[in-house]
Write a protein that holds these residues in place. Structure first.
Motif, PDB file in Angstrom:
ATOM      1  N   LEU A 348       0.828  -1.212   0.000  1.00  0.00           N
ATOM      2  CA  LEU A 348       0.000   0.000   0.000  1.00  0.00           C
ATOM      3  C   LEU A 348       0.856   1.253   0.000  1.00  0.00           C
ATOM      4  CD1 LEU A 348      -2.760  -1.069   2.553  1.00  0.00           C
ATOM      5  CD2 LEU A 348      -2.975  -0.917   0.067  1.00  0.00           C
ATOM      6  N   ARG A 349       1.909   1.273   0.813  1.00  0.00           N
ATOM      7  CA  ARG A 349       2.793   2.441   0.869  1.00  0.00           C
ATOM      8  C   ARG A 349       3.477   2.664  -0.470  1.00  0.00           C
ATOM      9  NH1 ARG A 349       4.154   3.933   6.369  1.00  0.00           N
ATOM     10  NH2 ARG A 349       2.960   2.633   7.814  1.00  0.00           N
ATOM     11  N   GLN A 350       3.902   1.584  -1.108  1.00  0.00           N
ATOM     12  CA  GLN A 350       4.565   1.711  -2.402  1.00  0.00           C
ATOM     13  C   GLN A 350       3.593   2.195  -3.481  1.00  0.00           C
ATOM     14  OE1 GLN A 350       6.026  -2.329  -2.689  1.00  0.00           O
ATOM     15  NE2 GLN A 350       8.124  -1.728  -2.136  1.00  0.00           N
ATOM     16  N   ALA A 351       2.364   1.678  -3.445  1.00  0.00           N
ATOM     17  CA  ALA A 351       1.386   2.017  -4.478  1.00  0.00           C
ATOM     18  C   ALA A 351       0.863   3.439  -4.359  1.00  0.00           C
ATOM     19  CB  ALA A 351       0.220   1.035  -4.426  1.00  0.00           C
ATOM     20  N   THR A 352       0.919   3.996  -3.144  1.00  0.00           N
ATOM     21  CA  THR A 352       0.331   5.332  -2.921  1.00  0.00           C
ATOM     22  C   THR A 352       1.370   6.363  -2.496  1.00  0.00           C
ATOM     23  OG1 THR A 352      -0.174   4.850  -0.587  1.00  0.00           O
ATOM     24  CG2 THR A 352      -1.847   4.256  -2.229  1.00  0.00           C
ATOM     25  N   THR A 360      -5.315   2.612   6.969  1.00  0.00           N
ATOM     26  CA  THR A 360      -6.429   3.051   6.121  1.00  0.00           C
ATOM     27  C   THR A 360      -7.397   1.901   5.883  1.00  0.00           C
ATOM     28  OG1 THR A 360      -4.828   4.497   4.989  1.00  0.00           O
ATOM     29  CG2 THR A 360      -7.020   4.293   4.016  1.00  0.00           C
ATOM     30  N   VAL A 361      -6.854   0.706   5.686  1.00  0.00           N
ATOM     31  CA  VAL A 361      -7.700  -0.478   5.509  1.00  0.00           C
ATOM     32  C   VAL A 361      -8.528  -0.731   6.758  1.00  0.00           C
ATOM     33  CG1 VAL A 361      -7.697  -2.984   5.151  1.00  0.00           C
ATOM     34  CG2 VAL A 361      -6.107  -1.535   3.865  1.00  0.00           C
ATOM     35  N   LEU A 362      -7.870  -0.712   7.926  1.00  0.00           N
ATOM     36  CA  LEU A 362      -8.587  -0.955   9.177  1.00  0.00           C
ATOM     37  C   LEU A 362      -9.646   0.111   9.425  1.00  0.00           C
ATOM     38  CD1 LEU A 362      -5.700  -2.077  11.570  1.00  0.00           C
ATOM     39  CD2 LEU A 362      -7.322  -3.495  10.294  1.00  0.00           C
ATOM     40  N   ASP A 363      -9.331   1.350   9.071  1.00  0.00           N
ATOM     41  CA  ASP A 363     -10.298   2.423   9.260  1.00  0.00           C
ATOM     42  C   ASP A 363     -11.557   2.176   8.425  1.00  0.00           C
ATOM     43  OD1 ASP A 363     -11.028   5.173  10.247  1.00  0.00           O
ATOM     44  OD2 ASP A 363     -11.007   5.563   8.100  1.00  0.00           O
ATOM     45  N   ARG A 364     -11.373   1.743   7.179  1.00  0.00           N
ATOM     46  CA  ARG A 364     -12.530   1.477   6.324  1.00  0.00           C
ATOM     47  C   ARG A 364     -13.312   0.263   6.812  1.00  0.00           C
ATOM     48  NH1 ARG A 364     -11.054   2.969   0.024  1.00  0.00           N
ATOM     49  NH2 ARG A 364     -10.074   5.001   0.470  1.00  0.00           N
ATOM     50  N   LEU A 365     -12.611  -0.765   7.281  1.00  0.00           N
ATOM     51  CA  LEU A 365     -13.295  -1.941   7.811  1.00  0.00           C
ATOM     52  C   LEU A 365     -14.089  -1.590   9.063  1.00  0.00           C
ATOM     53  CD1 LEU A 365     -10.559  -4.703   7.373  1.00  0.00           C
ATOM     54  CD2 LEU A 365     -12.571  -4.292   5.938  1.00  0.00           C
ATOM     55  N   THR A 366     -13.543  -0.687   9.875  1.00  0.00           N
ATOM     56  CA  THR A 366     -14.238  -0.257  11.087  1.00  0.00           C
ATOM     57  C   THR A 366     -15.554   0.426  10.754  1.00  0.00           C
ATOM     58  OG1 THR A 366     -12.158   0.006  12.296  1.00  0.00           O
ATOM     59  CG2 THR A 366     -14.045   1.244  13.110  1.00  0.00           C
ATOM     60  N   ALA A 383      -9.169  -1.345  -2.945  1.00  0.00           N
ATOM     61  CA  ALA A 383      -9.701   0.016  -3.033  1.00  0.00           C
ATOM     62  C   ALA A 383      -8.719   1.023  -2.452  1.00  0.00           C
ATOM     63  CB  ALA A 383     -11.043   0.097  -2.301  1.00  0.00           C
ATOM     64  N   VAL A 384      -8.073   0.671  -1.350  1.00  0.00           N
ATOM     65  CA  VAL A 384      -7.102   1.572  -0.722  1.00  0.00           C
ATOM     66  C   VAL A 384      -5.876   1.731  -1.611  1.00  0.00           C
ATOM     67  CG1 VAL A 384      -5.519   1.852   1.224  1.00  0.00           C
ATOM     68  CG2 VAL A 384      -7.891   1.126   1.621  1.00  0.00           C
ATOM     69  N   ALA A 385      -5.452   0.636  -2.245  1.00  0.00           N
ATOM     70  CA  ALA A 385      -4.261   0.678  -3.105  1.00  0.00           C
ATOM     71  C   ALA A 385      -4.540   1.357  -4.441  1.00  0.00           C
ATOM     72  CB  ALA A 385      -3.754  -0.737  -3.346  1.00  0.00           C
ATOM     73  N   GLY A 386      -5.814   1.370  -4.858  1.00  0.00           N
ATOM     74  CA  GLY A 386      -6.131   1.892  -6.187  1.00  0.00           C
ATOM     75  C   GLY A 386      -5.701   0.945  -7.274  1.00  0.00           C
ATOM     76  N   ASP A 387      -5.587  -0.333  -6.935  1.00  0.00           N
ATOM     77  CA  ASP A 387      -5.143  -1.357  -7.881  1.00  0.00           C
ATOM     78  C   ASP A 387      -5.763  -2.682  -7.455  1.00  0.00           C
ATOM     79  OD1 ASP A 387      -3.877  -2.571  -9.963  1.00  0.00           O
ATOM     80  OD2 ASP A 387      -1.899  -2.622  -9.035  1.00  0.00           O
ATOM     81  N   ASP A 388      -5.885  -3.615  -8.358  1.00  0.00           N
ATOM     82  CA  ASP A 388      -6.494  -4.912  -8.064  1.00  0.00           C
ATOM     83  C   ASP A 388      -5.471  -5.812  -7.375  1.00  0.00           C
ATOM     84  OD1 ASP A 388      -7.903  -7.229  -7.884  1.00  0.00           O
ATOM     85  OD2 ASP A 388      -8.142  -7.542 -10.050  1.00  0.00           O
ATOM     86  N   LEU A 389      -5.615  -5.957  -6.062  1.00  0.00           N
ATOM     87  CA  LEU A 389      -4.720  -6.818  -5.290  1.00  0.00           C
ATOM     88  C   LEU A 389      -5.462  -8.038  -4.744  1.00  0.00           C
ATOM     89  CD1 LEU A 389      -2.669  -4.200  -3.209  1.00  0.00           C
ATOM     90  CD2 LEU A 389      -2.085  -5.272  -5.392  1.00  0.00           C
ATOM     91  N   ASP A 390      -6.605  -8.357  -5.344  1.00  0.00           N
ATOM     92  CA  ASP A 390      -7.434  -9.446  -4.842  1.00  0.00           C
ATOM     93  C   ASP A 390      -6.661 -10.766  -4.796  1.00  0.00           C
ATOM     94  OD1 ASP A 390     -10.506 -10.248  -4.324  1.00  0.00           O
ATOM     95  OD2 ASP A 390      -9.549 -11.805  -5.527  1.00  0.00           O
TER      96      ASP A 390
END
Length: 483
Positions: A348-352, A360-366, A383-390
């Motif tokens: 995530l840090r590298q992508a953004t 940010t992920v935990l905040d959205r899950l909360t 969604a947080v990464a802005g890329d498909d990391l599924d």
């Protein structure tokens, strides 16, 4: 004929929507402002030591029932001895509040001595008492007339003449000292029993938790955190009676300068208000362990080598985190869980360019209303990464542990704080950092069912309001059909 058909439909709807048909106690519904605090059921537990009965405490539970709650019964904890009941009558293994009673009191004695996978966490001795709320709390069922399900609000207090500290989910009674630190306008109180030999300095403990508080952005930023220091004779490690709430218990012998600092780990549980599906329970411990190492490193408590070693651990690296029954030990969620979270955080840090992190992920899950599943987790990371990391997330969680680009996690200048509302959560416990197999777990060997069973449950969920509305609409329809 048409009018007769409509009239028959109306009668059927009225019968189906009656309180008797729904199994709800009958009576004239009272109009209640469900947004008002009075719409909740409140119970206050006043705790008193019993010098003549070491191992037990006396509890007086005061229950306030709002008017729209038409039926309420409670069940006491195991091995309880009821001393007095005011406004309640026995009903099998439960106590039922009388119909005309708004405030009831139940006084009982109950044993203290909570034990988790890693040992005994609480006790009542001839000198002091340390207990968790779930040891003394009632189990409740209720029915109500209108509106959404009433909340069940519990609070702890000290009985008159008792010297100690009552938090939201834990109580200490006995000789002690307190030290409070104010951080960003909020308080962190360290409760140190006279019977505890606190190995790290008080300032070092408060420093580590203060840094974690400033660095955390997901979950509730409580106005007052209470850290109950457990006397050394209790199990090493730590315990959080309820995730997302403001009390933690940590053994007095736990060090601060460690990638497995229990002080920080348990603090992180106070920020966790997201609900997980069973296959994602590992996220609570894996994320707490990762951020423990990260925050301790960013505060200068450990060097880079110890940090890298922790987040790149090879222990349990092939475990499928979604299948706890397949693990060869409880450590999988902590060791591999830490590595999975670290790898995702680095991605995530590298992508953004460092703008977004795993926080940010935990905040959205909360902020989600649904339980966290693997699908929701992977979707949120993407969604947080802005890329498909599924595919990356799914393989990391269920397959071999991912590689961790540790260079992306070298930032020590993380000084942020967040805010959110709290919700009741399940408990978590952590063993000593000397136990290299694991760092934390939930009580009763991780049995979620045993914890859920201890939560208040209700008999109905407001069906009368919905069906009653349909009944009223049918009446209006019938009137319009008249010649």
């Amino acid at each position: 004929m048409r009018t007769q058909t409509v009239a028959g439909l109306v009668c059927l709807l009225l019968i189906c929507t009656s309180p008797a048909a729904l199994g709800v106690e009958a009576g004239t519904p009272t109009q209640i402002d469900t947004g008002d605090a009075d719409s909740s059921i409140s119970v206050r537990y006043a705790i008193e030591r019993l010098p003549s009965q070491t191992g037990r405490v006396c509890v007086t539970a005061t229950i306030a029932r709002p008017q729209h709650v038409t039926g309420l019964s409670v069940r006491t904890p195991a091995e309880t001895t009821v001393l007095r009941a005011d406004g309640l009558r026995p009903d099998g293994d439960r106590w039922r509040i009388s119909d005309d009673t708004e405030t009831a009191r139940l006084t009982y004695t109950v044993p203290v001595g909570l034990t988790t996978t890693f040992g005994q966490r609480t006790a009542d001795t001839d000198r002091w008492t340390l207990l968790a709320r779930q040891e003394v709390s009632l189990r409740a069922r209720w029915r109500w007339h209108v509106g959404p399900r009433p909340a069940w609000n519990e609070s702890l207090a000290l009985a008159a003449g008792q010297r100690g500290v009552a938090g939201a989910t834990a109580v200490y009674i006995g000789p002690h000292e307190r030290e409070t630190r104010t951080v960003d306008g909020d308080r962190i109180t360290l409760v140190v029993p006279a019977a505890a030999d606190l190995r790290p300095g008080r300032a070092a403990v408060l420093d580590s938790i203060s840094h974690a508080k400033r660095a955390s952005t997901a979950g509730p930023d409580h106005g007052h955190i209470r850290v109950f220091v457990a006397p050394n004779e209790l199990a090493a490690g730590g315990y959080t009676p309820s995730n997302g709430e403001s009390d933690v218990i940590v053994n007095a012998g736990e060090p601060v300068r460690s990638p497995l600092s229990v002080w920080v780990h348990e603090y992180r549980h106070t920020r966790q208000t997201f609900e997980t599906a069973p296959a994602m329970d590992w996220l609570e411990e894996g994320s707490a362990d990762y951020h423990t190492a990260f925050f301790t490193y960013s505060a200068g408590g450990i060097d880079e080598n110890r940090f890298r070693e922790r987040i790149t651990t090879e222990r349990h690296e092939t475990a499928d985190l979604t299948r706890p029954d397949s693990w060869d030990g409880p450590g999988a969620q902590y060791h591999k869980g830490t590595r999975v979270v670290a790898a995702i955080d680095a991605r995530l840090r590298q992508a953004t360019d460092g703008d977004r992190t795993f926080e940010t992920v935990l905040d959205r899950l909360t902020r989600q209303d649904e339980r966290v599943t693997l699908a929701l987790f992977a979707e949120t990371v993407s969604a947080v990464a802005g890329d498909d990391l599924d595919a990356f997330v799914r393989e990391s969680v269920t397959g071999n542990a991912p590689s961790v680009p540790a260079d992306a996690l070298a930032d020590r200048d993380l000084r942020r704080s967040g805010a959110a509302d709290t919700t009741d959560r399940r408990a978590n416990a952590a063993p000593s950092v000397d136990d290299t197999a694991v760092t934390a777990t939930n009580p009763a060997g991780g049995n979620r069912d045993s914890l859920d069973a201890a939560r208040p449950v209700t008999d109905r969920h407001g069906e009368w309001t919905v069906l009653g509305t349909l009944g009223m609409l049918s009446v209006l329809l019938a009137r319009r059909q008249r010649p």
